[in-house]
Enzyme design. Sequence first.
Site, PDB file in Angstrom:
ATOM      1  N   ASP A   1     -11.844 -70.616   4.638  1.00 21.63           N
ATOM      2  CA  ASP A   1     -11.686 -70.680   3.189  1.00 21.63           C
ATOM      3  C   ASP A   1     -13.026 -70.221   2.616  1.00 21.63           C
ATOM      4  OD1 ASP A   1     -10.893 -71.001   0.601  1.00 21.63           O
ATOM      5  OD2 ASP A   1     -10.046 -73.000   0.871  1.00 21.63           O
TER       6      ASP A   1
HETATM    7  C1  BGC Z   1      -9.281 -71.477  -2.231  1.00 21.34           C
HETATM    8  C2  BGC Z   1      -8.381 -70.564  -1.427  1.00 21.34           C
HETATM    9  C3  BGC Z   1      -8.489 -69.150  -1.961  1.00 21.34           C
HETATM   10  C4  BGC Z   1      -9.949 -68.725  -1.924  1.00 21.34           C
HETATM   11  C5  BGC Z   1     -10.167 -67.316  -2.454  1.00 21.34           C
HETATM   12  C6  BGC Z   1     -10.699 -70.965  -2.314  1.00 21.34           C
HETATM   13  O1  BGC Z   1     -11.458 -71.715  -3.207  1.00 21.34           O
HETATM   14  O2  BGC Z   1      -9.272 -72.768  -1.666  1.00 21.34           O
HETATM   15  O3  BGC Z   1      -7.055 -71.003  -1.492  1.00 21.34           O
HETATM   16  O4  BGC Z   1      -7.686 -68.292  -1.229  1.00 21.34           O
HETATM   17  O5  BGC Z   1     -10.716 -69.615  -2.728  1.00 21.34           O
HETATM   18  O6  BGC Z   1      -9.946 -67.263  -3.817  1.00 21.34           O
END
Ligand code: BGC
Length: 783
Positions: free
Chosen positions: A225
Amino acid sequence: MSTEGRRTLDSRVRAVAGENFWNTMPLGPDGVRVVMTDGPHGVRRQVGGGDALDLEDAYPATCFPTASALSSTWDRDLLGRVGEALGVEAAALGVHVLLGPGMNIKRHPLCGRNFEYFSEDPLLSGTLAASLVRGIQSTGTGATLKHFAVNNQESFRYSVDAVLDERTLRELYLRGFEIAVRESEPWMVMCSYNSVNGTTASCNRTLLTSILREEWGFDGVVVSDWAATGPRAEALKAGLDLEMPGSELNTGELLRDTERDAVTAFALDRAVTRLDTLAEKVSTHVENTGIDANTIAKHDALAAEAAAAGAVLLTNDGTLPIDTSGSLGVIGEFAESPRYQGAGSSRINSARLTSLRDALGERDIAHLFAPGYDAARPDARDERKLAEAVAVARGCETVVLVAGLPAAAESEGVDRTSFALPQQQLDLIEAVTSVNPRTIVFLCNGSPVDMGWASTTPPAAIVEAYLGGQAGGYAIANILFGDAEPSGRLAESVPERLSDLLADPWFPGSIRQVQHREGVSVGYRHHATAGPAARFPFGYGLGYGSTEWSDFSLSATTVTPADVRWGTTTPTVYAKVRNTGGRPRRECIQVYLADAREVASPARVLAGFTSVDTAPGEEVSVEVEVSADAFHVYSPRQERWVCPPGEVIVQVGRNSADIVWESRVDVAGSDSPEGVTDERVLGAADDAGFAALLGRSIPSPRPARPFTRDSTIAEIQMSKLAGLVLPRLLRAVASRAGEKGESNQLLESAMREFPLRSLASASGGKVSWKIVDAALVVLNRLP
Ligand code: BGC
């Protein structure tokens, strides 16, 4: 090392981290930069270089209903079609891999990101996620399952350690991922920010390698993530292939570690190979040409279809559907400025947006309107707005009242603080229903709300319309006039009160630890076993029209467990569904297993489902397949899935609390029930019980002192002089973000809750490990 060798190593180390927020480095034989973007219910292709935290400036794309609504359709085919549409739009916007679907279990209704997740049940989540992934990937665009794993809350998501027993982990929190991995072969899996049983997900070898790859056969790329990567070499060895976004800090450290350690070097080569394979899959992909007008129109219609199919008719005294002849009052600001998606990384710049009032306008339906409440100031009572609404309600034959949660209540990064609708809206519902009994309430929210008002001031009908996406207004109008059926079934229980939930006292825990003392007793697993009953149970939804179910039978009354859990279907449930009403009706046949073996388990567990369309007078034969997997339970003591012999009751239900037929099957086999008989998996009553369930003493949460790279700003701020050293870090990160409306909440929570490690890597090289470590030395010396 030779210069040549050094250069090669350099480029390989760089290959396992993103070039910027959304791209990989050039990969594979053709040097493809793999482009990723969110998301789950629409493509958020950011305008500009993509090297910012900006959450709002994106190319227009179709905003489909969010996962709560999509999952309420219980419709594999529809999810497949939505997936296909997402894949097509991604390709048109130059995106190779979508960062979705999100498929964490809805452990508690207040999780701020529930709108992005499918269900409280892993079979439903996993099956629908698999359909969406297959749809996306059928177009040549990749999909990503996220957030792996046990990421069931937004509070403390960067620092919390989820402490849970192995059986609950396997059967509830991992099973959906397992189903989706096995059934749809996603190109990527994204690890979560949190830790699981003491090890941060990005460095969790058990999760990322032993279970995901070795047991389930996942052969794609594991991506972090965003800024979730723990110590880089450790993460790489655990099975994390790609760090996103890339950070000079981690890349530099990895380079040193790779030179020193053969195991890291081996893990590096393995990750590079997987990334090269990913690049080969995407290399035929195209430029960002924008989505053409025909596609936008087609997908708008699909979004409307999905929104109606996912809307759940909760009550109806017969008022719905209405005809167009009587006078109509429309009340509620959301009827004009719809609430249709949640905030955070999944937020779409919708290609179109149709409110209920727009949809009524297109049909030339005259109506009176009153906003009724001020969505931006949910707690302020507005007597004038209330009086206006009551006047409209009095003057019209039928009233449609559109209510729901304010936008700020449902965002990535923060959990909801209240189960209730805003007081303003509760007052409005009471006032309007008391002057006009023909009031139909449509709810727009991503997760259940307290619905005490449904019994104290019952409206004529209530439709849970969820966050219906850009075409939600069409869906509401279509449902209202009977042009579409609200054919959804709840993919989650709506409890009477939060205190009815076994998980409630343990949600969301504290900054460093959340204990899952309720074990598997989440949602209907608890309501059906130990009660109290839910206000509206899992699987429930009235739909329009009526059906009679008959001629139930099973393909076998003895189940001989296959040696393998997967790939076999046993038994099949047969039934006939006859449409007894005067209109088409979509029916959802749910099959549950009630375990009567020597196994501790919930009263019933979903084991299969099928949706079927019926025309008036038509009788349709239905088959529901039950996978052999549904008869297996996980034994921590035997460290494997087992299928003990004995009796299991196969139940057919209209929902989890309405079983219409059941029949016994005998499971033959010789697996021992050792390790699956402990009733505490349904909830541990006290510390001793929880420790026994865990099979070890309850771990103490990690202490705040001494501060480390993993300490959060909130923890450090407790130290007196922290204010002197933190501003530089915070400024560096903040300078990369623009002006954000609702997204501010996400940014603010990140600033508070990010570990120093993530803040430093997100600072774009402005903060070095040297600064961080020096700051830590100082901070640790201070009181
Ligand atoms: C989120 C993800 C997301 C990523 C990119 C993170 O903060 O938890 O679900 O895909 O950001 O935007």
